[in-house]
Write a protein that holds these residues in place. Structure first.
Motif, PDB file in Angstrom:
ATOM      1  N   HIS A   1       0.939  -1.159   0.031  1.00  0.00           N
ATOM      2  CA  HIS A   1      -0.037  -0.079   0.065  1.00  0.00           C
ATOM      3  C   HIS A   1       0.792   1.158  -0.029  1.00  0.00           C
ATOM      4  O   HIS A   1       0.273   2.257  -0.164  1.00  0.00           O
ATOM      5  CB  HIS A   1      -1.001  -0.089   1.178  1.00  0.00           C
ATOM      6  N   GLN A   2       2.080   1.071   0.282  1.00  0.00           N
ATOM      7  CA  GLN A   2       2.752   2.332   0.320  1.00  0.00           C
ATOM      8  C   GLN A   2       3.149   2.825  -1.352  1.00  0.00           C
ATOM      9  O   GLN A   2       3.477   4.086  -1.268  1.00  0.00           O
ATOM     10  CB  GLN A   2       4.523   2.115   0.824  1.00  0.00           C
ATOM     11  N   TYR A   3       2.812   2.096  -2.080  1.00  0.00           N
ATOM     12  CA  TYR A   3       3.086   2.457  -3.648  1.00  0.00           C
ATOM     13  C   TYR A   3       1.807   2.146  -4.306  1.00  0.00           C
ATOM     14  O   TYR A   3       1.556   1.892  -5.388  1.00  0.00           O
ATOM     15  CB  TYR A   3       4.102   1.587  -4.382  1.00  0.00           C
ATOM     16  N   ASP A   4       0.737   2.576  -3.897  1.00  0.00           N
ATOM     17  CA  ASP A   4      -0.693   2.613  -4.636  1.00  0.00           C
ATOM     18  C   ASP A   4      -1.178   3.460  -5.338  1.00  0.00           C
ATOM     19  O   ASP A   4      -1.933   4.399  -5.028  1.00  0.00           O
ATOM     20  CB  ASP A   4      -1.925   2.213  -3.351  1.00  0.00           C
ATOM     21  N   GLU A   5      -0.180   3.885  -6.299  1.00  0.00           N
ATOM     22  CA  GLU A   5      -0.308   5.052  -7.201  1.00  0.00           C
ATOM     23  C   GLU A   5      -1.614   4.962  -8.070  1.00  0.00           C
ATOM     24  O   GLU A   5      -1.866   3.776  -8.503  1.00  0.00           O
ATOM     25  CB  GLU A   5       0.759   4.859  -8.221  1.00  0.00           C
ATOM     26  N   GLY A   6      -2.381   5.932  -8.154  1.00  0.00           N
ATOM     27  CA  GLY A   6      -3.666   5.767  -8.851  1.00  0.00           C
ATOM     28  C   GLY A   6      -4.857   5.334  -7.989  1.00  0.00           C
ATOM     29  O   GLY A   6      -5.908   5.533  -8.392  1.00  0.00           O
ATOM     30  N   HIS A   7      -4.867   4.771  -6.926  1.00  0.00           N
ATOM     31  CA  HIS A   7      -5.689   4.258  -5.910  1.00  0.00           C
ATOM     32  C   HIS A   7      -6.313   5.568  -5.210  1.00  0.00           C
ATOM     33  O   HIS A   7      -6.059   5.487  -3.870  1.00  0.00           O
ATOM     34  CB  HIS A   7      -5.330   3.033  -5.159  1.00  0.00           C
ATOM     35  N   THR A   8      -6.747   6.544  -5.711  1.00  0.00           N
ATOM     36  CA  THR A   8      -7.347   7.600  -5.067  1.00  0.00           C
ATOM     37  C   THR A   8      -8.618   8.110  -5.598  1.00  0.00           C
ATOM     38  O   THR A   8      -9.209   7.598  -6.734  1.00  0.00           O
ATOM     39  CB  THR A   8      -6.291   9.053  -5.258  1.00  0.00           C
ATOM     40  N   VAL A   9      -9.345   8.963  -5.077  1.00  0.00           N
ATOM     41  CA  VAL A   9     -10.585   9.569  -5.575  1.00  0.00           C
ATOM     42  C   VAL A   9     -10.408  10.143  -6.921  1.00  0.00           C
ATOM     43  O   VAL A   9     -11.189   9.827  -7.725  1.00  0.00           O
ATOM     44  CB  VAL A   9     -11.149  10.442  -4.349  1.00  0.00           C
ATOM     45  N   ALA A  10      -9.514  10.872  -7.130  1.00  0.00           N
ATOM     46  CA  ALA A  10      -9.168  11.505  -8.439  1.00  0.00           C
ATOM     47  C   ALA A  10      -8.852  10.570  -9.531  1.00  0.00           C
ATOM     48  O   ALA A  10      -9.475  10.626 -10.548  1.00  0.00           O
ATOM     49  CB  ALA A  10      -7.995  12.440  -8.371  1.00  0.00           C
TER      50      ALA A  10
ATOM     51  N   TRP B   1      -7.230  15.582  -3.608  1.00  0.00           N
ATOM     52  CA  TRP B   1      -8.061  14.069  -3.827  1.00  0.00           C
ATOM     53  C   TRP B   1      -6.996  13.168  -4.662  1.00  0.00           C
ATOM     54  O   TRP B   1      -7.455  11.986  -4.893  1.00  0.00           O
ATOM     55  CB  TRP B   1      -9.373  13.972  -4.208  1.00  0.00           C
ATOM     56  N   GLY B   2      -5.855  13.491  -5.075  1.00  0.00           N
ATOM     57  CA  GLY B   2      -4.901  12.948  -5.829  1.00  0.00           C
ATOM     58  C   GLY B   2      -3.511  12.882  -4.922  1.00  0.00           C
ATOM     59  O   GLY B   2      -3.389  13.929  -4.355  1.00  0.00           O
ATOM     60  N   LYS B   3      -2.918  11.818  -5.096  1.00  0.00           N
ATOM     61  CA  LYS B   3      -1.653  11.815  -4.111  1.00  0.00           C
ATOM     62  C   LYS B   3      -0.534  11.511  -5.051  1.00  0.00           C
ATOM     63  O   LYS B   3      -0.534  10.936  -6.094  1.00  0.00           O
ATOM     64  CB  LYS B   3      -1.699  10.720  -3.086  1.00  0.00           C
ATOM     65  N   PRO B   4       0.710  12.032  -4.638  1.00  0.00           N
ATOM     66  CA  PRO B   4       1.948  11.865  -5.395  1.00  0.00           C
ATOM     67  C   PRO B   4       2.451  10.356  -5.427  1.00  0.00           C
ATOM     68  O   PRO B   4       2.128   9.612  -4.360  1.00  0.00           O
ATOM     69  CB  PRO B   4       2.911  12.840  -4.715  1.00  0.00           C
ATOM     70  N   PRO B   5       3.397  10.042  -6.578  1.00  0.00           N
ATOM     71  CA  PRO B   5       3.927   8.669  -6.411  1.00  0.00           C
ATOM     72  C   PRO B   5       4.707   8.641  -5.472  1.00  0.00           C
ATOM     73  O   PRO B   5       5.172   9.610  -4.832  1.00  0.00           O
ATOM     74  CB  PRO B   5       4.510   8.751  -7.804  1.00  0.00           C
ATOM     75  N   GLY B   6       5.185   7.453  -4.868  1.00  0.00           N
ATOM     76  CA  GLY B   6       6.124   7.111  -3.841  1.00  0.00           C
ATOM     77  C   GLY B   6       5.588   6.976  -2.544  1.00  0.00           C
ATOM     78  O   GLY B   6       4.312   6.538  -2.354  1.00  0.00           O
ATOM     79  N   ARG B   7       6.487   6.642  -1.548  1.00  0.00           N
ATOM     80  CA  ARG B   7       6.151   6.288  -0.244  1.00  0.00           C
ATOM     81  C   ARG B   7       5.601   7.357   0.621  1.00  0.00           C
ATOM     82  O   ARG B   7       5.519   8.542   0.283  1.00  0.00           O
ATOM     83  CB  ARG B   7       7.302   6.070   0.580  1.00  0.00           C
ATOM     84  N   ARG B   8       4.340   6.816   1.197  1.00  0.00           N
ATOM     85  CA  ARG B   8       3.557   7.850   2.012  1.00  0.00           C
ATOM     86  C   ARG B   8       3.566   7.363   3.548  1.00  0.00           C
ATOM     87  O   ARG B   8       3.751   5.986   3.852  1.00  0.00           O
ATOM     88  CB  ARG B   8       2.147   8.029   1.698  1.00  0.00           C
TER      89      ARG B   8
ATOM     90  N   TRP C   1      -2.424   6.383   3.767  1.00  0.00           N
ATOM     91  CA  TRP C   1      -2.653   4.999   2.829  1.00  0.00           C
ATOM     92  C   TRP C   1      -4.016   4.928   2.272  1.00  0.00           C
ATOM     93  O   TRP C   1      -4.164   4.430   1.246  1.00  0.00           O
ATOM     94  CB  TRP C   1      -2.278   3.751   3.521  1.00  0.00           C
ATOM     95  N   GLY C   2      -4.965   5.458   3.249  1.00  0.00           N
ATOM     96  CA  GLY C   2      -6.639   5.196   2.895  1.00  0.00           C
ATOM     97  C   GLY C   2      -6.771   6.049   1.476  1.00  0.00           C
ATOM     98  O   GLY C   2      -6.209   6.948   1.127  1.00  0.00           O
ATOM     99  N   MET C   3      -7.670   5.328   0.649  1.00  0.00           N
ATOM    100  CA  MET C   3      -8.105   6.366  -0.594  1.00  0.00           C
ATOM    101  C   MET C   3      -8.861   7.477  -0.221  1.00  0.00           C
ATOM    102  O   MET C   3      -8.683   8.332  -1.127  1.00  0.00           O
ATOM    103  CB  MET C   3      -9.032   5.195  -1.490  1.00  0.00           C
TER     104      MET C   3
END
Length: 121
Positions: A4-13, A62-69, A74-76
């Protein structure tokens, strides 16, 4: 280490943009099958709208950057608190004028390999 640290694209946006683009692609596909220029154009227009909606949602957090968070991010459905300042290396933020380095803070580093009398440009 969690995936889940690299969940790119799994956002509301990301999911909103995907849903709108899917509808636009379906409309354009029906237009191709029925040889209808208005449906093809309408479908492509919907795809463009999906791009703009995704970009707007990303800029509002509502969109997050790539990489670790952090684990709290982590939540969408968690908004990104740093979106206002812009994400480093993010093309969408750069297009919106966020995250740019001010010109007065830019450092000019001369090339060491320049020959004597050669213009460095």
């Amino acid at each position: 280490m969690s995936a889940h640290q690299y969940d790119e694209g799994h956002t509301v946006a990301g999911w909103t943009g995907f849903g709108i683009a899917t509808v636009g692609s379906a409309v354009a596909g029906v237009g191709v099958c029925t040889v209808s220029a208005p449906l093809i154009g309408g479908g492509l227009g919907i795809v463009v709208v999906s791009l703009l909606v995704t970009w707007a949602l990303h800029l509002t957090g509502w969109g997050k950057p790539p990489g670790r968070r952090d684990r709290a991010q982590w939540g969408m459905r968690v908004r990104d608190p740093l979106a206002r300042a812009g994400h480093p290396g993010c093309v969408g933020c750069r297009l919106a004028g966020r995250g740019r380095v001010a010109e007065e803070h830019a450092v000019v580093v001369p090339r060491e390999s320049a020959q004597v009398g050669e213009t460095v440009g």
